[in-house]
Design an enzyme around this catalytic site. Structure first.
Site, PDB file in Angstrom:
ATOM      1  N   ASN A   9       0.853  -1.188   0.000  1.00 50.42           N
ATOM      2  CA  ASN A   9       0.000   0.000   0.000  1.00 50.42           C
ATOM      3  C   ASN A   9       0.890   1.239   0.000  1.00 50.42           C
ATOM      4  OD1 ASN A   9      -1.878   2.013   0.445  1.00 50.42           O
ATOM      5  ND2 ASN A   9      -2.285   1.438   2.572  1.00 50.42           N
ATOM      6  N   TRP A  10       0.946   1.926  -1.136  1.00 47.46           N
ATOM      7  CA  TRP A  10       1.827   3.088  -1.254  1.00 47.46           C
ATOM      8  C   TRP A  10       1.252   4.328  -0.581  1.00 47.46           C
ATOM      9  CZ3 TRP A  10       3.664   2.908  -7.098  1.00 47.46           C
ATOM     10  CH2 TRP A  10       4.357   1.710  -7.315  1.00 47.46           C
ATOM     11  N   LYS A  11       0.011   4.253  -0.137  1.00 45.35           N
ATOM     12  CA  LYS A  11      -0.659   5.379   0.525  1.00 45.35           C
ATOM     13  C   LYS A  11      -0.562   6.647  -0.345  1.00 45.35           C
ATOM     14  CE  LYS A  11      -0.164   3.192   4.986  1.00 45.35           C
ATOM     15  NZ  LYS A  11      -0.177   3.387   6.445  1.00 45.35           N
ATOM     16  N   HIS A  95      -9.714   0.793   5.150  1.00 46.34           N
ATOM     17  CA  HIS A  95      -8.421   1.009   5.803  1.00 46.34           C
ATOM     18  C   HIS A  95      -8.607   1.932   7.005  1.00 46.34           C
ATOM     19  CE1 HIS A  95      -4.305   2.374   6.500  1.00 46.34           C
ATOM     20  NE2 HIS A  95      -3.916   1.283   5.860  1.00 46.34           N
ATOM     21  N   GLU A 167      -4.987  -5.016  10.692  1.00 47.78           N
ATOM     22  CA  GLU A 167      -4.010  -3.941  10.863  1.00 47.78           C
ATOM     23  C   GLU A 167      -4.253  -3.261  12.203  1.00 47.78           C
ATOM     24  OE1 GLU A 167      -4.565  -0.845   7.969  1.00 47.78           O
ATOM     25  OE2 GLU A 167      -6.653  -0.652   8.541  1.00 47.78           O
ATOM     26  N   GLY A 173       2.569   2.825  10.911  1.00 47.71           N
ATOM     27  CA  GLY A 173       3.410   4.011  10.781  1.00 47.71           C
ATOM     28  C   GLY A 173       4.126   4.419  12.052  1.00 47.71           C
ATOM     29  N   SER A 212       3.281  -1.972  10.182  1.00 46.44           N
ATOM     30  CA  SER A 212       4.738  -1.822  10.208  1.00 46.44           C
ATOM     31  C   SER A 212       5.450  -3.136   9.893  1.00 46.44           C
ATOM     32  CB  SER A 212       5.202  -1.262  11.560  1.00 46.44           C
ATOM     33  OG  SER A 212       4.712   0.050  11.753  1.00 46.44           O
ATOM     34  N   GLY A 233       3.010  -1.285   4.275  1.00 45.09           N
ATOM     35  CA  GLY A 233       2.909   0.154   4.062  1.00 45.09           C
ATOM     36  C   GLY A 233       4.217   0.749   3.587  1.00 45.09           C
ATOM     37  N   GLY A 234       4.875   1.505   4.466  1.00 41.27           N
ATOM     38  CA  GLY A 234       6.077   2.244   4.097  1.00 41.27           C
ATOM     39  C   GLY A 234       7.166   1.406   3.458  1.00 41.27           C
TER      40      GLY A 234
END
Length: 251
Positions: A9-11, A95, A167, A173, A212, A233-234
């Site tokens: 997920n590149w957000k 989400h 999640e 994050g 994370s 995510g990141g």
């Protein structure tokens, strides 16, 4: 045997230039053959990513879609039919950032789930608790409510063509990660809730962990019996890190 899935997920990240660089890195990855891999860029870059990853075994999904399946008068939204036309195969639904920051209710999430599925997209239903809810001992209650709202509205059979991602909001994050045992407890409860309605559906549905996820922790998380991959995510913004997570799912 459930086939592992790792979805990135590149957000709200990326520019035309940085996405081109990330596509280049993804194309160079040696990915395990037994793992499904997908990325979810911002809508603006979906066509760029679909074209850039053509011929590579990486699917493309979206981060959100409208409550109505077909295009029409809904300013600012993207219909799931439009996402399918653009080359998407799946879409995130519910989400935590959309639930908490944008106020999406369980009812809205259920409508988005149904609309996406009606257009041939695989909904990835996100469920999870806040730090306050975990500290109050309400984790399983919260997750059961979020999952149950979709079951009540659409029936458990809808999950034969869906994915569920747990999640924990407190881990998104923050650098914090649920321990493998904590994550497995929730995943087992999700599968049990589905099994109470239909054992075959529960046995086949893929349950992802998102919170994370890093390469260093992925193998231990993915080794749990009810964790079938990750919603990353990141770390998915770094091709090498994302590739390492995908390989962990294949091990």
């Amino acid at each position: 045997m459930r086939r592992p899935l790792v979805a990135g997920n590149w957000k709200m990240h990326g520019t035309h230039s940085s996405v081109a660089d990330l596509i280049k890195g993804l194309r160079q990855l040696a990915l395990p053959s037994g793992v499904d891999v997908a990325v979810m860029p911002p809508c603006l870059f979906i066509s760029q990513v679909v074209q850039g990853l053509a011929g590579k075994a990486i699917g493309v999904g979206a981060q959100n879609s409208a409550v109505e399946p077909m295009q029409g008068a809904l300013t600012g939204e993207i219909a799931p039919s439009q996402l399918a036309d653009a080359g998407c195969g799946m879409v995130l639904v519910g989400h935590s950032e959309r639930r908490l920051i944008l106020g999406e209710s369980d009812e809205v999430v259920s409508r988005k789930f149904a609309a996406a599925q009606s257009c041939g997209l695989v909904p990835v239903l996100c469920v999870g608790e806040t730090r306050a809810e975990r500290e109050a001992g309400k984790t399983l209650e919260v997750v059961a409510r979020q999952l149950g709202s979709v079951i009540d509205e659409l029936g458990v059979g809808a999950f034969a063509r869906a994915v569920v991602a747990y999640e924990p909001v407190w881990a998104i994050g923050t650098g914090l990660t649920a321990s493998p045992a904590q994550a497995q407890e929730v995943h087992a409860a999700i599968r049990a809730q589905l099994a109470a309605e239909n054992a075959e559906v529960a046995k086949g549905v893929r349950l992802l962990y998102g919170g994370s996820v890093k390469a260093a922790s992925a193998a231990e998380l993915f080794g749990m019996p009810d964790i079938d991959g990750g919603l990353v995510g990141g770390a998915s913004l770094n091709a090498d890190e994302f590739g390492a997570i995908c390989r962990a799912a294949g091990s």
